[in-house]
Design a protein around this motif. Structure first.
Motif, short mmCIF file in Angstrom:
data_model
loop_
_atom_site.label_atom_id
_atom_site.label_comp_id
_atom_site.label_asym_id
_atom_site.label_seq_id
_atom_site.Cartn_x
_atom_site.Cartn_y
_atom_site.Cartn_z
N MET A 2 -4.92 -1.15 -1.95
CA MET A 2 -5.52 -2.36 -2.52
C MET A 2 -6.68 -2.79 -1.62
SD MET A 2 -3.85 -6.09 -3.30
CE MET A 2 -2.72 -5.57 -4.57
N ARG A 36 1.80 1.61 -3.59
CA ARG A 36 0.66 2.10 -4.39
C ARG A 36 0.42 3.58 -4.13
NH1 ARG A 36 -2.92 -2.06 -6.39
NH2 ARG A 36 -4.59 -0.51 -6.40
N ASN A 53 0.81 -1.22 0.00
CA ASN A 53 0.00 0.00 0.00
C ASN A 53 0.84 1.27 0.00
OD1 ASN A 53 -2.55 -1.07 -0.38
ND2 ASN A 53 -2.81 -1.52 1.81
N LYS A 56 2.66 5.75 -5.95
CA LYS A 56 2.34 5.82 -7.39
C LYS A 56 1.02 6.54 -7.64
CE LYS A 56 4.44 1.42 -8.79
NZ LYS A 56 4.09 0.01 -8.99
N LEU A 89 -1.88 5.59 -6.45
CA LEU A 89 -3.01 4.65 -6.53
C LEU A 89 -3.72 4.54 -5.19
CD1 LEU A 89 -1.19 1.74 -8.43
CD2 LEU A 89 -2.81 3.38 -9.41
#
Ligand SMILES: Nc1ncnc2c1ncn2[C@@H]1O[C@H](COP(=O)(O)OP(=O)(O)O)[C@@H](O)[C@H]1O
Ligand SMILES: [Mg+2]
Lengths: 250, 437
Positions: free
Chosen positions: A115, A107, A104, A110, A112
């Motif tokens: 998850m 992510r 995480n 990035k 994002l």
């Protein structure tokens, strides 16, 4: 994918890497072999961004971006993964919580979303099954009291979870019996595809029967002194390193 | 006028108001003499070598609150547990707040010390227990002299108290500076179980100086679980004197969570008066700025076949200071004692300091005593490992600290409390938790 040019690195004023150059393209497996103390782990750590090591000279490019000044976490976010020769024990953080945090955080870096928990669980289950990892194992403190083999298997589990672009496996085979070696090699082979690459650092040819390299490099005194195909690994297994030393001198 | 002089002259006025036939009349008079003779402890005393009260003693404290300051529940809601039903004994500036409290006399007594001191029916209990476990040092004596309010908990034999008891002392800041001296008396009968959570909470930035004394008596096979949450404002200081008397096969556990406050001194004393007692002392201390926490523990093994477990973890940032002074005494008769003590500390900044001193005095020959103390920094290798997996430096540091402190929480038996402490730790360290450990 990875381009290293004339890399020199030192620690505490001691020169360890003395001009390493290496090109790794997507889809390839490179093996790096060499005697103890030749600088293999140092090379891996320098690529991963360990601050203790000072890059004196040279370049490290990942996908045409110079990463040599980046923090270790940034490099991880760009897709570099190092499986440690000696994984560190972190009491109080379970394997599951650690990998969740790692994924995480990556992510997040990035841009994002985290998850979803159910996806995470599914993925953990799939990768753990692939590597023959028991569920109970996942709720233990990271690497604490793990056997040598369990530590290595856990490193490959993390690699499988994080799906890096470039995986560097530093002596992942040491401490593994033949069955475990096959399981781990299978994990690495399943991970491989045309878009990623693997650097395997090893002492033994044995692992390379299962993870077949496209190139084999010999590192000595902080320099790649010879490169070849997988046949070179057999020759090293058979004859040791002395003949290369002679060749280098000549 | 010095604080000592002010206290001595206040005492005369205070005693005048009290009823002559108070069961503790003589005890008070003896106690004030001890305080008068000894005064506040100074760094010259071995036990106070690393903790100076000088900065606290300069304030002009009001000793008796002038009025009863009421608080609205919503102002203080966050300091209570929410998901579990609890008994509550709440004081506001030292005065009992019936509005915020939830006491009981249904088979057990969870109420006020003032009531217990004044009503004849409690007289036997007061005479049997009051001031029997408290030390007779100057600060405890000062508290004894002024003792008039606090929590009174009496659990008869064979009672499992199903709700935890919260004892909370609020200070409002309506006085520029206030000195509080709560006095708690807790008696837990044979085979009975109780869980208690204690908290001192200032609601303003004004100076607060609390000198608290708690006496806990655990009768045979009693089980006492006591949690201290010390997360007070930066201008609030606390001297906590907690004394536990354990009878045969009783099990007493005290967890101390020290995250806040200006200066905190925990005098925590366990006396094992019967065989096969079990004592647990655990603590997590996380400090920053110039905070100071001093843990001064004593486990007195008097009878055979008893155990004690001490585990204190400390994380010290900025210019904070910590002291751990853990004393274990094993008397000659206390054979087969199993005494364990562990104190681990991490210093995050150069200016932070910890003074750790384990003291073992062992007079029995067939015992198992171990102690360990570590003082270190965060493990660089572990940090690199975590960062190489994409966890940013700040998070990695926080996670390591969090993991370091966290195992002390495993023995917290109230789930909601565990979550709350977990969050306090995460907050204090600055870790964003994507999971619950
Ligand atoms: N942190 C360090 N401090 C000092 N010397 C180091 C450090 N890390 C590695 N070295 C030295 O660098 C050399 C190469 O080590 P390493 O990269 O671990 O070799 P290999 O992995 O090939 O066995 C060795 O001589 C080793 O002693
Ligand atoms: Mg190595």
């Amino acid at each position: 994918m990875l381009k290293i040019k004339d890399l020199h690195a030192s620690v505490e004023d001691k020169d360890i890497l003395n001009g390493v150059s290496l090109n790794v393209n997507a889809g390839e497996v490179h093996a790096i072999m060499g005697p103890n103390g030749s600088g293999k782990s140092t090379l891996a750590a320098v690529i991963a961004g360990k601050e203790e090591f000072v890059v004196e000279k040279g370049e490290i490019f990942l996908d045409d971006q110079d990463i040599s000044e980046m923090d270790p976490e940034e490099r991880a976010h760009k897709g570099i993964f190092l499986s440690f020769q000696y994984p560190v024990e972190i009491p109080g953080v379970t394997v599951t919580n650690f990998i969740k945090t790692a994924i995480n955080e990556t992510r997040k870096a990035k841009g994002l979303e985290e998850m979803p928990a159910s996806d995470m669980l599914k993925k953990i289950k799939a990768k753990a099954d692939m590597l023959d990892i028991d569920r109970k194992f996942l709720s233990r403190s990271l690497n604490e009291g793990f056997s040598g083999g369990e530590k290595k298997r856990n490193e490959i589990f993390q690699m499988a979870m994080m799906e890096p672009k470039l995986a560097i496996l530093d002596e992942t085979d040491s401490g593994l019996d033949i069955d475990a070696l096959k399981v781990v090699a299978n994990g690495v082979n399943k991970f491989r595809n045309k878009d990623n690459a693997v650097i395997v650092i090893t002492h033994y040819q044995r692992l390379l029967d299962y993870i077949v390299p496209d190139f084999v490099h010999v590192l000595m005194d902080g320099k790649i002194v010879k490169s070849g195909d997988k046949e070179l690994a057999y020759k090293l297994e058979e004859k040791g390193y002395d003949w290369i030393k002679e060749e280098v001198k000549a | 006028m010095s604080l000592k002089d002010k206290l001595l002259s206040s005492y005369i006025a205070f005693e005048d108001h009290l009823e002559e036939d108070s069961p503790i009349h003589d005890i008070r008079n003896e106690a004030i003499k001890v305080f008068e003779a000894e005064g506040f402890p100074t760094k010259k005393l071995e036990a106070w070598k690393y903790t100076s009260l000088n900065s606290l003693l300069k304030e002009n404290y009001s000793i008796f609150p002038k009025q009863d300051h009421s608080l609205e529940f919503k102002q203080v809601k966050k300091y209570f547990l929410h998901d579990v039903d609890t008994y509550k004994v709440v004081f506001v500036d030292g005065v009992y707040s019936s509005f915020l409290s939830e006491t009981t006399h249904d088979k057990i007594d969870v109420c006020l010390l003032s009531a217990a001191l004044n009503k004849p029916k409690y007289k036997p209990v007061i005479e049997a227990y009051f001031n029997k476990a408290a030390k007779q040092d100057s600060l405890s004596s000062l508290n004894t002299a002024f003792a008039k309010e606090g929590a009174y908990v009496f659990i008869p034999n064979h009672k499992e108290v199903e709700k935890p008891i919260e004892i909370i002392n609020f200070s409002t800041g309506n006085e520029a500076a206030i000195m509080l001296q709560p006095r708690n008396l807790i008696v837990v009968g044979e085979n009975s179980h109780v869980q208690i959570i204690e908290r001192h909470q200032s609601l303003s930035g004004n100076a607060v100086f609390t000198n608290s004394v708690t006496e806990i008596f655990a009768e045979k096979r009693a089980y006492v679980d006591y949690y201290k949450i010390q997360n007070d404002n930066t201008n609030a200081s606390l001297i906590d004197n907690t004394n536990i008397w354990q009878e045969q096969e009783s099990n007493c556990r005290v967890h101390t969570f020290s995250f806040g406050g200006k200066l905190t001194r925990n005098n925590l004393n366990f006396y094992q008066k019967g065989e096969r007692c079990d004592s647990t002392l655990k603590g997590i201390t996380i400090l920053e700025d110039k905070q100071h926490v001093d843990h001064n523990t004593l486990v007195h093994h008097i009878e055979p076949n008893c155990e004690s477990h001490q585990d204190y973890k400390g994380i010290f940032g900025d210019a904070s200071t910590g002291v751990f002074n853990g004393k274990v005494v094993v008397e000659k008769e206390a054979q087969k004692t199993d005494a364990f003590q562990q104190n681990n500390n991490i210093l995050i900044h150069d200016k932070a300091t910890i003074n750790a001193k384990p003291q073992l005095e062992i007079f029995a020959d067939d015992v198992k005593c171990s102690h360990g103390c570590t003082i270190g920094q965060l493990d660089e290798e572990a940090l690199f490992y975590m960062r190489s997996r994409g966890i940013a430096k700040k998070e990695a540091r926080a996670l390591l600290m969090y993991a370091f402190a966290n195992n002390v929480l495993e023995s917290v038996k109230i789930p909601e409390l565990k979550v709350r402490i977990n969050k306090l730790i995460a907050n204090k360290i600055g870790v964003r938790l994507g999971f619950e450990l």
